[in-house]
Enzyme design. Sequence first.
Site, PDB file in Angstrom:
ATOM      1  N   PHE A 118      -7.438 -10.182  -5.374  1.00  0.00           N
ATOM      2  CA  PHE A 118      -8.644  -9.587  -5.945  1.00  0.00           C
ATOM      3  C   PHE A 118      -9.016 -10.209  -7.296  1.00  0.00           C
ATOM      4  CE2 PHE A 118      -7.109  -6.205  -3.097  1.00  0.00           C
ATOM      5  CZ  PHE A 118      -8.249  -5.993  -2.347  1.00  0.00           C
ATOM      6  N   SER A 119      -8.502 -11.374  -7.576  1.00  0.00           N
ATOM      7  CA  SER A 119      -8.829 -12.027  -8.844  1.00  0.00           C
ATOM      8  C   SER A 119     -10.233 -12.608  -8.800  1.00  0.00           C
ATOM      9  CB  SER A 119      -7.824 -13.141  -9.158  1.00  0.00           C
ATOM     10  OG  SER A 119      -7.899 -14.157  -8.186  1.00  0.00           O
ATOM     11  N   SER A 134       1.589  -4.173  -7.407  1.00  0.00           N
ATOM     12  CA  SER A 134       0.688  -5.154  -6.778  1.00  0.00           C
ATOM     13  C   SER A 134      -0.674  -4.535  -6.457  1.00  0.00           C
ATOM     14  CB  SER A 134       1.318  -5.738  -5.514  1.00  0.00           C
ATOM     15  OG  SER A 134       2.495  -6.439  -5.806  1.00  0.00           O
ATOM     16  N   PRO A 135      -1.289  -3.834  -7.418  1.00  0.00           N
ATOM     17  CA  PRO A 135      -2.564  -3.163  -7.138  1.00  0.00           C
ATOM     18  C   PRO A 135      -3.734  -4.110  -6.933  1.00  0.00           C
ATOM     19  CG  PRO A 135      -2.069  -3.032  -9.475  1.00  0.00           C
ATOM     20  CD  PRO A 135      -0.849  -3.617  -8.811  1.00  0.00           C
ATOM     21  N   GLY A 169      -3.339  -6.901  -5.105  1.00  0.00           N
ATOM     22  CA  GLY A 169      -3.002  -7.721  -3.941  1.00  0.00           C
ATOM     23  C   GLY A 169      -2.383  -9.056  -4.273  1.00  0.00           C
ATOM     24  N   ARG A 170      -1.523  -9.085  -5.294  1.00  0.00           N
ATOM     25  CA  ARG A 170      -0.852 -10.329  -5.707  1.00  0.00           C
ATOM     26  C   ARG A 170      -1.864 -11.438  -6.003  1.00  0.00           C
ATOM     27  NH1 ARG A 170       4.431  -8.927  -4.789  1.00  0.00           N
ATOM     28  NH2 ARG A 170       4.802  -7.498  -3.068  1.00  0.00           N
ATOM     29  N   GLY A 171      -2.984 -11.021  -6.590  1.00  0.00           N
ATOM     30  CA  GLY A 171      -3.988 -11.989  -7.031  1.00  0.00           C
ATOM     31  C   GLY A 171      -5.152 -12.173  -6.091  1.00  0.00           C
ATOM     32  N   TYR A 182      14.652  -9.068 -12.178  1.00  0.00           N
ATOM     33  CA  TYR A 182      13.520  -9.971 -12.404  1.00  0.00           C
ATOM     34  C   TYR A 182      13.997 -11.130 -13.272  1.00  0.00           C
ATOM     35  CZ  TYR A 182      10.441  -6.216 -10.696  1.00  0.00           C
ATOM     36  OH  TYR A 182       9.827  -5.240  -9.946  1.00  0.00           O
ATOM     37  N   HIS A 184      15.899   0.849  -7.347  1.00  0.00           N
ATOM     38  CA  HIS A 184      15.003  -0.219  -6.886  1.00  0.00           C
ATOM     39  C   HIS A 184      14.887  -0.242  -5.364  1.00  0.00           C
ATOM     40  CE1 HIS A 184      13.483  -4.448  -8.225  1.00  0.00           C
ATOM     41  NE2 HIS A 184      12.645  -3.863  -7.396  1.00  0.00           N
TER      42      HIS A 184
END
Length: 330
Positions: free
Chosen positions: A210-211, A203-204, A206-208, A56, A124
């Site tokens: 569900f923001s 990613s719970p 959905g990578r944003g 990362y 990984h």
Amino acid sequence: MQKRPLGKNGLKVGAVGLGCMSFAGFYGSTDIKESHATLAAAMELGVDFLDTANVYGAGKSEEIIGAFIKDHPNFFKIATKGGIKREPGATERTFDNSEAYLRGELEKSLKRLGVEYVDLYYIHRQDQSRPIEEVTETLAKFKQEGKIGGFGFSEIAPATLRRAQAVHPVMAVQSEYSLWTRLPELGMVQTCEELGVTFVPFSPVGRGIFSKKPLDPATFKETDFRKHNPRFVEPNFSYNMKALEPFNEMAADKGVSPATLAIAWLLAQPGDMIPIPGTRTAAHLKECADAAEMTLTASDLAEIERILPVGFAHGARYTDSQLWGTAVYG
């Protein structure tokens, strides 16, 4: 915050962890000050489980965490990863699960984190040229040497987990899992529950997707993973946003954000799941952590299943280059 075990009868950590990939700028620019503010908020919220990796930001995420825990020791439990290899100047990644490579990368991770030990060390990505039994023996050796508390695997198959577990107890398996990515339900969730292996969804939210604040792909930087991801490009993006409208309304009716409701759904699934939402801000982290205090009824779960059935998402999870090329996600 409620606690859940890492592995059967293992170390207990907060039910919601923190994915630290975003500290390396995968979803937009950030800096060490903002990342440290998020870590400080995590301490206040009882979010004590951090997930990072050597790749990362080429170690940047681990360095940021290391700089923070130097002044705040003994609170966080840390998971990091190794096994992905990229030669200098190379455009593609390869996988190396050899003992020599993993040992070298683990030592570098420990140095960047400023610790002599990490609680959890993942492979990984699996090196298909090497039997999983051999890799498991290597990881067991690291544990015996006191460098790691336990080990796990990211994005492997249920049958592979069973083979590894036959050699040595596995602490955790990590895969992408959320209301719009439900592949782990085809055996992995069930296998982890059967074997007493903790399942860690990355990613719970959905990578944003569900923001609470609506996403606008036009604002994504070129370096943002979502810029070219099939689920965030048209016409898929509009289809997905339309599908989410009743879910967002349900969250609003309950007085929570869509992210809170999405993570609460995960926490209600079988087994001791520990989702690791990634965020760069304290406010968003609080929304995620609030899910640990939320109880969904059978009726709630049925309604969520009705409005967001399995396979509702339009678009593939990754492009070919994101799956096999230069990018590393999760």
